[in-house]
Scaffold this motif. Structure first.
Motif, PDB file in Angstrom:
ATOM      1  N   ILE A   7       0.840  -1.196   0.000  1.00 17.81           N
ATOM      2  CA  ILE A   7       0.000   0.000   0.000  1.00 17.81           C
ATOM      3  C   ILE A   7       0.879   1.250   0.000  1.00 17.81           C
ATOM      4  O   ILE A   7       0.541   2.256  -0.618  1.00 17.81           O
ATOM      5  CB  ILE A   7      -0.961  -0.024   1.205  1.00 17.81           C
ATOM      6  CG1 ILE A   7      -2.028  -1.099   0.969  1.00 17.81           C
ATOM      7  CG2 ILE A   7      -1.601   1.338   1.431  1.00 17.81           C
ATOM      8  CD1 ILE A   7      -2.984  -1.294   2.113  1.00 17.81           C
ATOM      9  N   ILE A   8       2.018   1.181   0.674  1.00 16.47           N
ATOM     10  CA  ILE A   8       2.982   2.290   0.648  1.00 16.47           C
ATOM     11  C   ILE A   8       4.021   1.986  -0.431  1.00 16.47           C
ATOM     12  O   ILE A   8       4.595   0.903  -0.464  1.00 16.47           O
ATOM     13  CB  ILE A   8       3.669   2.455   2.013  1.00 16.47           C
ATOM     14  CG1 ILE A   8       2.642   2.795   3.093  1.00 16.47           C
ATOM     15  CG2 ILE A   8       4.738   3.538   1.945  1.00 16.47           C
ATOM     16  CD1 ILE A   8       3.223   2.860   4.485  1.00 16.47           C
ATOM     17  N   THR A   9       4.232   2.933  -1.338  1.00 14.07           N
ATOM     18  CA  THR A   9       5.113   2.660  -2.474  1.00 14.07           C
ATOM     19  C   THR A   9       5.884   3.909  -2.868  1.00 14.07           C
ATOM     20  O   THR A   9       5.472   5.032  -2.561  1.00 14.07           O
ATOM     21  CB  THR A   9       4.290   2.151  -3.676  1.00 14.07           C
ATOM     22  OG1 THR A   9       5.151   1.975  -4.804  1.00 14.07           O
ATOM     23  CG2 THR A   9       3.199   3.134  -4.053  1.00 14.07           C
ATOM     24  N   GLY A  10       6.980   3.690  -3.582  1.00 15.59           N
ATOM     25  CA  GLY A  10       7.752   4.802  -4.124  1.00 15.59           C
ATOM     26  C   GLY A  10       7.464   5.022  -5.594  1.00 15.59           C
ATOM     27  O   GLY A  10       8.102   5.841  -6.233  1.00 15.59           O
ATOM     28  N   SER A  24       4.315   7.284  -1.319  1.00 12.20           N
ATOM     29  CA  SER A  24       2.900   7.618  -1.417  1.00 12.20           C
ATOM     30  C   SER A  24       2.054   6.367  -1.226  1.00 12.20           C
ATOM     31  O   SER A  24       2.566   5.246  -1.206  1.00 12.20           O
ATOM     32  CB  SER A  24       2.599   8.238  -2.787  1.00 12.20           C
ATOM     33  OG  SER A  24       2.907   7.312  -3.819  1.00 12.20           O
ATOM     34  N   LEU A  25       0.739   6.580  -1.082  1.00  8.69           N
ATOM     35  CA  LEU A  25      -0.198   5.458  -1.079  1.00  8.69           C
ATOM     36  C   LEU A  25      -0.370   4.983  -2.518  1.00  8.69           C
ATOM     37  O   LEU A  25      -0.421   5.781  -3.448  1.00  8.69           O
ATOM     38  CB  LEU A  25      -1.548   5.899  -0.505  1.00  8.69           C
ATOM     39  CG  LEU A  25      -1.539   6.411   0.937  1.00  8.69           C
ATOM     40  CD1 LEU A  25      -2.956   6.806   1.366  1.00  8.69           C
ATOM     41  CD2 LEU A  25      -0.984   5.353   1.885  1.00  8.69           C
ATOM     42  N   THR A  26      -0.468   3.697  -2.698  1.00  9.52           N
ATOM     43  CA  THR A  26      -0.463   3.128  -4.039  1.00  9.52           C
ATOM     44  C   THR A  26      -1.673   3.551  -4.868  1.00  9.52           C
ATOM     45  O   THR A  26      -2.784   3.679  -4.346  1.00  9.52           O
ATOM     46  CB  THR A  26      -0.406   1.586  -3.969  1.00  9.52           C
ATOM     47  OG1 THR A  26      -0.298   1.064  -5.291  1.00  9.52           O
ATOM     48  CG2 THR A  26      -1.648   1.021  -3.298  1.00  9.52           C
ATOM     49  N   GLY A  45      13.532   5.181 -10.376  1.00 11.29           N
ATOM     50  CA  GLY A  45      12.808   4.421  -9.372  1.00 11.29           C
ATOM     51  C   GLY A  45      12.148   3.168  -9.906  1.00 11.29           C
ATOM     52  O   GLY A  45      11.671   2.334  -9.132  1.00 11.29           O
ATOM     53  N   LEU A  46      12.116   3.027 -11.236  1.00 14.39           N
ATOM     54  CA  LEU A  46      11.490   1.840 -11.829  1.00 14.39           C
ATOM     55  C   LEU A  46      12.499   0.968 -12.580  1.00 14.39           C
ATOM     56  O   LEU A  46      12.113   0.180 -13.445  1.00 14.39           O
ATOM     57  CB  LEU A  46      10.356   2.254 -12.774  1.00 14.39           C
ATOM     58  CG  LEU A  46       9.036   2.656 -12.104  1.00 14.39           C
ATOM     59  CD1 LEU A  46       8.035   3.117 -13.152  1.00 14.39           C
ATOM     60  CD2 LEU A  46       8.451   1.496 -11.297  1.00 14.39           C
TER      61      LEU A  46
END
Length: 463
Positions: free
Chosen positions: A172-175, A201-203, A413-414
């Protein structure tokens, strides 16, 4: 005889069953003990009737009492909303509206209700009920809605589990912002330094994370909450909602669409056959065309047309005098709900997959078609709501995906997402179903706030 504690749902099941074992069990239930909440109580002086709901099914049970019941006067004055327990005789009434009733022998008041109880025996607007979200599950509409929400949750899991998918819990918490839209809720603390060492952020979607599991377990799905920080007050958007996101390895767009069709039909089948009372209620009081529409989709072949063909149909409609709010129809435009509904309701007259959208309209991870202009994406359009499901074949070619990510500016980040193409990648596809919109579709409810227990939208939070 000692009264047997029973649940109303079991009584209805026993009474409607024709097998010998049920009949024998029913014969032993002459005196029963039930607990629940009073929906209505009417007394004519010598005999009274209470509609009691014990929470186990949508239907109420009718309690019949007379002045021979101890504390009859107290019972006759019990108000709507009170919690009571009753010992009574089970009486079959096959000629009446209800198949049985309970004749009260004794009762106890478990929880009284204050005189300012806002749910009385009258019609309440959905807007009024939204303001008492902690009480509205007791109203008929929301009792049915949240039973349907439970049934559809189970239907989703049944479909994927029965078809060999593995359930994955994505963070649920992601970058990462999977869509690149930037409309996220940032996660912060009172500390000056970022808690996770970088902005998080929240996903907005579990898709990117679940893709990595598809490349180990083949067919997987995630089903959980997602969040969008959109300043929207429409009837179809919420800031917190649930998404169903399957991912299929060694699959192309056609495999994806077959899975979507199977999933939607399974959910509709469950709604029509396992929640009959709720569907009848929705059809009678919310949307009188609901049952016919659901039956039609269940027994329809899901057609397919390209985005280009859809644009041509819309242009033809404008030429023939059809009025759209957005009547400037041109290739490359994003289809609005009115356009989607015209295609499914007027052109196809049933469910349809619109495929091969312009790449500029879709996310970076969708597979580029050979024409270099479109991507292998699909939107399932259904009568009444328009788009219900969106999916695509994912771009499995490392160089093409890297180029698209660089063009979109979403590489940072990806890097790990690109790794999935470097290390044993394969063709794969997936889709997303907005669970709350699915509920709107199978209930006929027109506002997303009315299918969520505690809706979160761009307005002050009360709960």
């Amino acid at each position: 005889m000692e009264p047997k504690g029973v649940m109303v749902v079991d009584l209805y099941s026993l009474v409607s069953s024709n097998d010998e074992e049920s009949k024998k069990l029913l014969d032993t239930l002459k005196l029963v003990f039930v607990e629940g909440w009073v929906r209505t109580n009417r007394d004519n002086g010598s005999i009274g009737f209470i509609a009691l709901n014990d929470g186990t099914c949508f239907k109420n049970v009718q309690l019949v009492y007379d002045d021979k019941v101890p504390n009859y006067k107290e019972l006759s004055h019990i108000n709507t909303g009170a919690a009571i327990a009753v010992v009574g005789e089970l009486v079959l009434t096959p000629e009446a509206k209800q198949p049985f009733e309970i004749h009260v022998k004794e009762f106890s008041l478990e929880g009284d209700v204050a005189l300012d109880y806002p749910l009385q025996k009258k019609a309440h607007s959905l807007e009024f009920l939204r303001d008492i979200a902690h009480l509205r599950p007791r109203a008929n509409t929301f009792n049915a809605v949240f039973r349907m929400r439970n049934a559809m949750s189970m239907a989703i899991h049944e479909y994927f589990q029965q078809n060999g998918f593995m359930y994955v819990h994505t963070p649920i918490i992601t970058g990462n912002d999977a869509e690149g839209a930037g409309s996220t809720f940032n996660v912060t603390t009172d500390d000056k330094e970022p808690f996770f060492g970088k902005p998080t952020s929240l996903t907005v979607s579990g898709q990117l994370h679940v893709e990595s599991f598809a490349l180990a377990f083949r067919d997987v799905y995630t089903f959980g909450p997602t969040f969008r920080a959109e300043h929207s007050n429409t009837t179809r958007h919420a800031s917190e909602f649930w998404m169903i996101e399957p991912e299929l390895a060694f699959a192309d767009l056609n495999d994806d669409m077959e899975c979507i069709e199977g999933c939607i039909k399974h959910c509709i089948d469950v709604a029509l056959h396992e929640t009959k009372d709720e569907i009848e209620f929705f059809n009678n009081f919310i949307d009188k065309g609901l049952k016919d529409r659901l039956h039609a989709v269940l027994h329809s072949e899901f057609k397919r047309m390209t985005y280009t063909e859809a644009i041509e149909e819309l242009q033809k409609a404008v030429k023939n005098g059809h009025k759209f709010e957005n009547s400037k129809i041109e290739w490359g435009m994003d289809l609005q709900s009115e356009h989607e509904r015209y295609i499914t309701e007027q052109v196809i007259k049933g469910p349809v997959f619109v495929i091969d959208y312009p790449k500029d309209l879709k996310a970076f991870y969708m597979r580029l078609n050979d024409d270099g202009k479109t991507v292998a994406a699909c939107d399932l359009l259904v009568p009444y709501v328009g788009e219900l499901v969106g999916g695509s074949q994912r771009e499995e070619r490392y160089d093409l995906l890297k180029k698209r990510m660089e063009e979109e500016g979403c590489m940072k980040g990806l890097e790990w997402y690109l790794d999935l193409r470097k290390y044993g990648g394969c063709k794969h596809a997936g889709f997303g179903i907005g669970f709350d919109r699915l509920l709107m579709y199978v209930t006929g409810i027109s506002n997303i706030r009315d299918v969520q227990p505690y809706p979160r939208t761009h307005e002050p939070i009360k709960y």
